[in-house]
Each structure stands twice: as structure tokens, then as C-alpha cells.
Scaffold this motif. Structure first.
Motif, short mmCIF file in Angstrom:
data_model
loop_
_atom_site.label_atom_id
_atom_site.label_comp_id
_atom_site.label_asym_id
_atom_site.label_seq_id
_atom_site.Cartn_x
_atom_site.Cartn_y
_atom_site.Cartn_z
N SER A 52 0.77 -1.07 0.03
CA SER A 52 -0.09 0.02 -0.09
C SER A 52 0.83 1.29 -0.22
O SER A 52 2.18 1.04 0.05
CB SER A 52 -0.96 -0.09 1.13
N VAL A 53 0.05 2.40 -0.05
CA VAL A 53 1.04 3.52 -0.21
C VAL A 53 0.76 4.64 1.21
O VAL A 53 -0.18 4.68 1.45
CB VAL A 53 0.65 4.58 -1.23
N GLY A 54 1.90 4.40 1.90
CA GLY A 54 1.88 4.76 3.27
C GLY A 54 1.78 6.34 3.29
O GLY A 54 2.61 6.94 2.43
N VAL A 55 0.89 7.06 3.74
CA VAL A 55 0.74 8.46 3.99
C VAL A 55 1.45 9.08 5.12
O VAL A 55 1.21 8.99 6.19
CB VAL A 55 -0.65 8.99 3.85
N ARG A 56 2.64 9.77 4.63
CA ARG A 56 3.63 10.38 5.62
C ARG A 56 3.24 11.75 5.92
O ARG A 56 3.28 12.12 7.11
CB ARG A 56 4.88 10.26 5.32
N GLU A 57 2.77 12.56 4.93
CA GLU A 57 2.31 13.85 5.18
C GLU A 57 1.31 14.33 4.21
O GLU A 57 1.34 13.78 3.17
CB GLU A 57 3.42 15.08 4.82
N VAL A 58 0.47 14.99 4.53
CA VAL A 58 -0.83 15.34 3.89
C VAL A 58 -0.59 16.99 3.75
O VAL A 58 -0.51 17.80 4.66
CB VAL A 58 -2.35 15.14 4.23
N LEU A 59 -0.57 17.52 2.65
CA LEU A 59 -0.45 18.94 2.39
C LEU A 59 -1.58 19.79 2.58
O LEU A 59 -2.72 19.37 2.53
CB LEU A 59 0.09 19.22 0.95
N ALA A 60 -1.47 21.07 3.36
CA ALA A 60 -2.42 22.05 3.62
C ALA A 60 -3.20 22.36 2.38
O ALA A 60 -2.65 22.54 1.36
CB ALA A 60 -2.10 22.97 4.53
N SER A 61 -4.40 22.27 2.56
CA SER A 61 -5.55 22.84 1.36
C SER A 61 -5.38 21.93 0.38
O SER A 61 -5.89 22.13 -0.88
CB SER A 61 -5.19 24.24 1.13
N SER A 62 -4.87 20.68 0.03
CA SER A 62 -4.80 19.77 -0.82
C SER A 62 -6.14 18.84 -0.96
O SER A 62 -6.71 18.99 0.02
CB SER A 62 -3.64 18.61 -0.61
N PRO A 63 -6.43 18.32 -2.07
CA PRO A 63 -7.44 17.69 -2.07
C PRO A 63 -7.64 16.41 -1.12
O PRO A 63 -8.69 16.09 -0.49
CB PRO A 63 -7.44 16.91 -3.61
N GLY A 64 -6.41 15.96 -0.97
CA GLY A 64 -6.38 14.87 0.22
C GLY A 64 -7.05 15.39 1.51
O GLY A 64 -7.59 14.56 2.25
N GLU A 65 -6.17 16.49 2.02
CA GLU A 65 -6.81 16.93 3.15
C GLU A 65 -8.10 17.35 3.09
O GLU A 65 -8.81 17.25 4.10
CB GLU A 65 -5.79 18.21 3.68
N GLN A 66 -8.61 17.90 2.18
CA GLN A 66 -10.17 18.25 2.19
C GLN A 66 -10.99 17.13 2.20
O GLN A 66 -12.03 17.12 2.78
CB GLN A 66 -10.30 19.04 0.87
N ALA A 67 -10.41 16.01 1.82
CA ALA A 67 -11.30 14.66 1.55
C ALA A 67 -11.14 13.95 3.40
O ALA A 67 -12.00 13.06 3.40
CB ALA A 67 -10.77 13.79 0.60
N GLY A 68 -10.19 14.50 3.84
CA GLY A 68 -10.08 13.91 5.28
C GLY A 68 -8.92 13.01 5.31
O GLY A 68 -8.87 11.98 6.39
N LEU A 69 -8.00 12.99 4.23
CA LEU A 69 -7.02 12.00 4.50
C LEU A 69 -5.83 12.41 5.58
O LEU A 69 -5.76 13.82 5.63
CB LEU A 69 -6.24 12.01 3.14
N LYS A 70 -5.39 11.43 6.32
CA LYS A 70 -4.35 11.89 7.53
C LYS A 70 -2.86 11.22 7.33
O LYS A 70 -2.98 9.95 6.64
CB LYS A 70 -5.17 11.39 8.62
N ALA A 71 -2.15 11.79 8.04
CA ALA A 71 -0.92 11.13 7.98
C ALA A 71 -1.02 9.65 8.96
O ALA A 71 -1.88 9.95 9.69
CB ALA A 71 0.17 12.00 8.70
N GLY A 72 -0.31 8.92 8.29
CA GLY A 72 -0.59 7.37 8.85
C GLY A 72 -1.48 6.30 8.30
O GLY A 72 -1.35 5.37 8.43
N ASP A 73 -2.30 7.16 7.17
CA ASP A 73 -3.25 6.26 6.43
C ASP A 73 -2.58 5.71 5.35
O ASP A 73 -1.37 5.90 5.37
CB ASP A 73 -4.19 7.37 5.81
#
Length: 132
Positions: A52-73
């Protein structure tokens, strides 16, 4: 396939030529298509490779952050397709119509969570996690 890839890499090094990593990736795609996603995942696990792809950091205001993606996902699927590594994920963001809504499945605290975001860059820094 892996032995053939190793031999090709060895031969290129002996001849002082650059190794064609695209050929290696093509071999992995062939193996994945022949095995199917379930057996391919077990193959990667047996080798101790990420599944899988581990999420180390989610950039502020990115589509990932806006969708609720978190570091550690861990990103495990994108638009219904299994994701095994960052190359998979990057390629999948380019498919389809830019900006269309896609479901991104992530593993969080042992549960699978569906997040909806526009197709395109997610806005993460990530890498492989060992599959669970």
C-alpha cells in the motif's frame, strides 16, 4: 521474471550501460496481471515489500486534506483499483477525466475508509508500508 530482470540489470552494469527501469516495471505489471491482485499482494508480502502507499504527510489545502486523508493512513485503492505502490497511485490519478470524483480507499487504524476527492494530485508525501 525477477531472475530475468536481475540478469538484465547485471548485463547492463557489466557493459557499462544504464539499466532500463521501465523494462523492470513492465515485468512487474506482467506478473501482477498474471497472478491477479490477491496473489500479487501475497507475493509482495513474502518478499517483505510494501502493499500500500503509506501517507507520511498531507499538504495543507490539498484535495487529500479536504477529503479527510491523514498522516498514517495507507492508500489501498484508487477509483476501485488496487494500489500497491506510489507508481500505481500516480498513474491512476492520470486516468479518466481530470477533476471527476473518485473514491480513494484508505486503511486507518485497521479499518477501510472511503474518501471522495477529485481525480488528480492528492497532495501527499508517501511511501510504502509493509502490508498488513
Amino acid at each position: 521474471l525477477r531472475v530475468a530482470q536481475m540478469q538484465a540489470q547485471y548485463a547492463a552494469a557489466r557493459e557499462g550501460k544504464p539499466f532500463d527501469s521501465a523494462a523492470m516495471q513492465a515485468g512487474e505489471r506482467t506478473l501482477r496481471s498474471e497472478l491477479g491482485d490477491g496473489d500479487y499482494e501475497r507475493y509482495l508480502q513474502a518478499l517483505g515489500r510494501p502493499t500500500s502507499v503509506g501517507v507520511r504527510e498531507v499538504l495543507a489545502s490539498s484535495p487529500g486534506e479536504q477529503a479527510g486523508l491523514k498522516a498514517g493512513d495507507e492508500v489501498v485503492a484508487y477509483d476501485g483499483k488496487r494500489v500497491f505502490d506510489l507508481r500505481d497511485l500516480n498513474a491512476m490519478t492520470l486516468e479518466g477525466r481530470a477533476g471527476e470524483s473518485v473514491v480513494v480507499q484508505v486503511r486507518r487504524d485497521g479499518r477501510v475508509v472511503d474518501l471522495v476527492m477529485p481525480r488528480g494530485p492528492i497532495g501527499i508525501f508517501g511511501g510504502g508500508f509493509r502490508g498488513r
